[in-house]
Scaffold this motif. Sequence first.
Motif, PDB file in Angstrom:
ATOM      1  N   TYR A  52      21.942 -31.905 -28.272  1.00  0.00           N
ATOM      2  CA  TYR A  52      22.524 -30.759 -28.518  1.00  0.00           C
ATOM      3  C   TYR A  52      22.598 -30.025 -27.052  1.00  0.00           C
ATOM      4  O   TYR A  52      23.626 -29.205 -26.888  1.00  0.00           O
ATOM      5  N   THR A  53      21.914 -30.338 -26.085  1.00  0.00           N
ATOM      6  CA  THR A  53      22.107 -29.553 -24.780  1.00  0.00           C
ATOM      7  C   THR A  53      23.502 -29.904 -24.364  1.00  0.00           C
ATOM      8  O   THR A  53      24.066 -28.791 -23.703  1.00  0.00           O
ATOM      9  N   ASP A  54      24.002 -31.114 -24.423  1.00  0.00           N
ATOM     10  CA  ASP A  54      25.316 -31.591 -23.876  1.00  0.00           C
ATOM     11  C   ASP A  54      26.469 -30.515 -24.665  1.00  0.00           C
ATOM     12  O   ASP A  54      27.278 -30.258 -24.251  1.00  0.00           O
ATOM     13  N   ASP A  55      26.125 -30.240 -25.894  1.00  0.00           N
ATOM     14  CA  ASP A  55      27.104 -29.569 -26.750  1.00  0.00           C
ATOM     15  C   ASP A  55      27.150 -28.137 -26.254  1.00  0.00           C
ATOM     16  O   ASP A  55      28.087 -27.394 -26.192  1.00  0.00           O
ATOM     17  N   VAL A  56      25.833 -27.682 -25.914  1.00  0.00           N
ATOM     18  CA  VAL A  56      25.824 -26.288 -25.435  1.00  0.00           C
ATOM     19  C   VAL A  56      26.412 -25.948 -24.033  1.00  0.00           C
ATOM     20  O   VAL A  56      26.730 -24.847 -23.665  1.00  0.00           O
ATOM     21  N   ALA A  57      26.007 -26.888 -23.057  1.00  0.00           N
ATOM     22  CA  ALA A  57      26.174 -26.759 -21.694  1.00  0.00           C
ATOM     23  C   ALA A  57      27.708 -26.310 -21.430  1.00  0.00           C
ATOM     24  O   ALA A  57      27.824 -25.343 -20.434  1.00  0.00           O
ATOM     25  N   PRO A  58      28.714 -26.764 -21.884  1.00  0.00           N
ATOM     26  CA  PRO A  58      30.068 -26.340 -21.608  1.00  0.00           C
ATOM     27  C   PRO A  58      30.316 -24.635 -21.834  1.00  0.00           C
ATOM     28  O   PRO A  58      31.137 -23.923 -21.435  1.00  0.00           O
ATOM     29  N   PHE A  59      29.280 -24.022 -22.629  1.00  0.00           N
ATOM     30  CA  PHE A  59      29.690 -22.781 -23.196  1.00  0.00           C
ATOM     31  C   PHE A  59      28.455 -21.707 -22.563  1.00  0.00           C
ATOM     32  O   PHE A  59      28.426 -20.695 -22.735  1.00  0.00           O
ATOM     33  N   ALA A  60      27.550 -22.253 -21.492  1.00  0.00           N
ATOM     34  CA  ALA A  60      26.668 -21.366 -20.915  1.00  0.00           C
ATOM     35  C   ALA A  60      26.784 -21.508 -19.458  1.00  0.00           C
ATOM     36  O   ALA A  60      27.374 -22.625 -18.780  1.00  0.00           O
ATOM     37  N   GLY A  61      26.098 -20.738 -18.599  1.00  0.00           N
ATOM     38  CA  GLY A  61      26.302 -20.633 -17.461  1.00  0.00           C
ATOM     39  C   GLY A  61      25.332 -21.772 -16.596  1.00  0.00           C
ATOM     40  O   GLY A  61      25.715 -22.705 -16.039  1.00  0.00           O
ATOM     41  N   SER A  62      24.157 -21.783 -17.256  1.00  0.00           N
ATOM     42  CA  SER A  62      23.201 -23.028 -16.971  1.00  0.00           C
ATOM     43  C   SER A  62      22.477 -22.988 -17.990  1.00  0.00           C
ATOM     44  O   SER A  62      21.911 -22.205 -18.954  1.00  0.00           O
ATOM     45  N   VAL A  63      21.626 -24.442 -18.131  1.00  0.00           N
ATOM     46  CA  VAL A  63      20.852 -24.732 -19.507  1.00  0.00           C
ATOM     47  C   VAL A  63      19.768 -25.240 -18.880  1.00  0.00           C
ATOM     48  O   VAL A  63      19.783 -26.318 -17.912  1.00  0.00           O
ATOM     49  N   TYR A  64      18.420 -25.111 -19.485  1.00  0.00           N
ATOM     50  CA  TYR A  64      17.371 -26.015 -19.074  1.00  0.00           C
ATOM     51  C   TYR A  64      17.199 -26.639 -20.380  1.00  0.00           C
ATOM     52  O   TYR A  64      16.894 -26.200 -21.351  1.00  0.00           O
ATOM     53  N   ALA A  65      16.936 -28.032 -19.941  1.00  0.00           N
ATOM     54  CA  ALA A  65      16.539 -29.038 -21.017  1.00  0.00           C
ATOM     55  C   ALA A  65      14.875 -29.049 -20.947  1.00  0.00           C
ATOM     56  O   ALA A  65      14.465 -30.017 -20.313  1.00  0.00           O
ATOM     57  N   VAL A  66      14.408 -28.538 -22.164  1.00  0.00           N
ATOM     58  CA  VAL A  66      12.911 -28.340 -21.869  1.00  0.00           C
ATOM     59  C   VAL A  66      12.292 -29.305 -22.993  1.00  0.00           C
ATOM     60  O   VAL A  66      12.644 -29.445 -24.315  1.00  0.00           O
ATOM     61  N   ASP A  67      11.481 -30.364 -22.532  1.00  0.00           N
ATOM     62  CA  ASP A  67      10.850 -31.227 -23.480  1.00  0.00           C
ATOM     63  C   ASP A  67       9.483 -31.495 -22.686  1.00  0.00           C
ATOM     64  O   ASP A  67       9.365 -31.525 -21.631  1.00  0.00           O
ATOM     65  N   VAL A  68       8.472 -31.742 -23.641  1.00  0.00           N
ATOM     66  CA  VAL A  68       7.189 -32.124 -23.060  1.00  0.00           C
ATOM     67  C   VAL A  68       7.002 -33.445 -22.830  1.00  0.00           C
ATOM     68  O   VAL A  68       5.908 -33.560 -22.166  1.00  0.00           O
ATOM     69  N   GLN A  69       8.023 -34.176 -23.194  1.00  0.00           N
ATOM     70  CA  GLN A  69       7.822 -35.637 -22.719  1.00  0.00           C
ATOM     71  C   GLN A  69       8.763 -36.027 -21.517  1.00  0.00           C
ATOM     72  O   GLN A  69      10.048 -35.966 -22.015  1.00  0.00           O
ATOM     73  N   SER A  70       8.244 -36.414 -20.420  1.00  0.00           N
ATOM     74  CA  SER A  70       9.274 -36.650 -19.184  1.00  0.00           C
ATOM     75  C   SER A  70       9.999 -38.034 -19.461  1.00  0.00           C
ATOM     76  O   SER A  70      10.916 -37.896 -19.127  1.00  0.00           O
ATOM     77  N   GLU A  71       9.492 -39.046 -20.373  1.00  0.00           N
ATOM     78  CA  GLU A  71      10.274 -40.037 -20.637  1.00  0.00           C
ATOM     79  C   GLU A  71      11.657 -39.757 -21.404  1.00  0.00           C
ATOM     80  O   GLU A  71      12.670 -40.524 -21.419  1.00  0.00           O
ATOM     81  N   MET A  72      11.787 -38.511 -22.169  1.00  0.00           N
ATOM     82  CA  MET A  72      12.731 -38.115 -22.906  1.00  0.00           C
ATOM     83  C   MET A  72      13.983 -37.724 -21.704  1.00  0.00           C
ATOM     84  O   MET A  72      15.142 -37.835 -21.917  1.00  0.00           O
ATOM     85  N   HIS A  73      13.352 -36.986 -20.650  1.00  0.00           N
ATOM     86  CA  HIS A  73      14.204 -36.842 -19.694  1.00  0.00           C
ATOM     87  C   HIS A  73      14.788 -37.892 -18.995  1.00  0.00           C
ATOM     88  O   HIS A  73      16.029 -37.971 -18.364  1.00  0.00           O
ATOM     89  N   ASP A  74      13.873 -38.830 -18.752  1.00  0.00           N
ATOM     90  CA  ASP A  74      14.383 -40.314 -18.277  1.00  0.00           C
ATOM     91  C   ASP A  74      15.587 -40.933 -19.008  1.00  0.00           C
ATOM     92  O   ASP A  74      16.551 -41.335 -18.637  1.00  0.00           O
ATOM     93  N   ALA A  75      15.402 -40.766 -20.471  1.00  0.00           N
ATOM     94  CA  ALA A  75      16.579 -41.296 -21.173  1.00  0.00           C
ATOM     95  C   ALA A  75      17.661 -40.174 -21.117  1.00  0.00           C
ATOM     96  O   ALA A  75      18.885 -41.048 -20.805  1.00  0.00           O
ATOM     97  N   TYR A  76      17.616 -39.114 -20.935  1.00  0.00           N
ATOM     98  CA  TYR A  76      18.582 -38.176 -20.740  1.00  0.00           C
ATOM     99  C   TYR A  76      19.408 -38.509 -19.143  1.00  0.00           C
ATOM    100  O   TYR A  76      20.717 -38.600 -19.447  1.00  0.00           O
ATOM    101  N   ARG A  77      18.697 -38.542 -18.347  1.00  0.00           N
ATOM    102  CA  ARG A  77      19.232 -38.907 -17.123  1.00  0.00           C
ATOM    103  C   ARG A  77      19.971 -40.153 -17.090  1.00  0.00           C
ATOM    104  O   ARG A  77      20.953 -40.512 -16.552  1.00  0.00           O
TER     105      ARG A  77
END
Length: 184
Positions: A50-75
Amino acid sequence: MGFHTFPVERADALEDPSRYRYCSREELVAALALDGSETVADLGSGTGFYTDDVAPFAGSVYAVDVQSEMHDAYREKGVPANVQTVTAAVDDLPFGDGELDAAFSTMTHHEYASEAAFAELRRVLASGARLVTVDWSATGIGEDGPPTDERYALEDAAYALETAGFEVVAGSERPETYRLVASA
């Protein structure tokens, strides 16, 4: 209800387009009421579906997750230029007072719901900022999502936010989920 997170080993399931039957991009973006300049946080961003869906409509977006492994998958998938990943719990966000213009949570409210998390959200959201929550409903039948005893009813989620100083703007119950829009 106890704290838990989505299993990292099942992160691929978060990219399933059938998730839109519970919350569409259009519904989420409309509820956030963005003009394109806002700083927004996705609470429990996982792989950024859903971050990807909101990003085009915002100035900046923080993708906040408690699991750094989720950020690895996102990257690995590819993070839009205006999105920054943040590893943090919702009850301890690394943002200044009133720094966020909006925040949203899709299917993660039940994972972080606590007085401390709601107080922290009230602290980091600017006056008038929107908080949009779409989550599994306690009144749902439980065919998808967490067990019904780990879910919140719309009324309980609304009451918790009101107690933390939010004004509930809208709420709707659906067959398996609810949508709640609140203002800081």
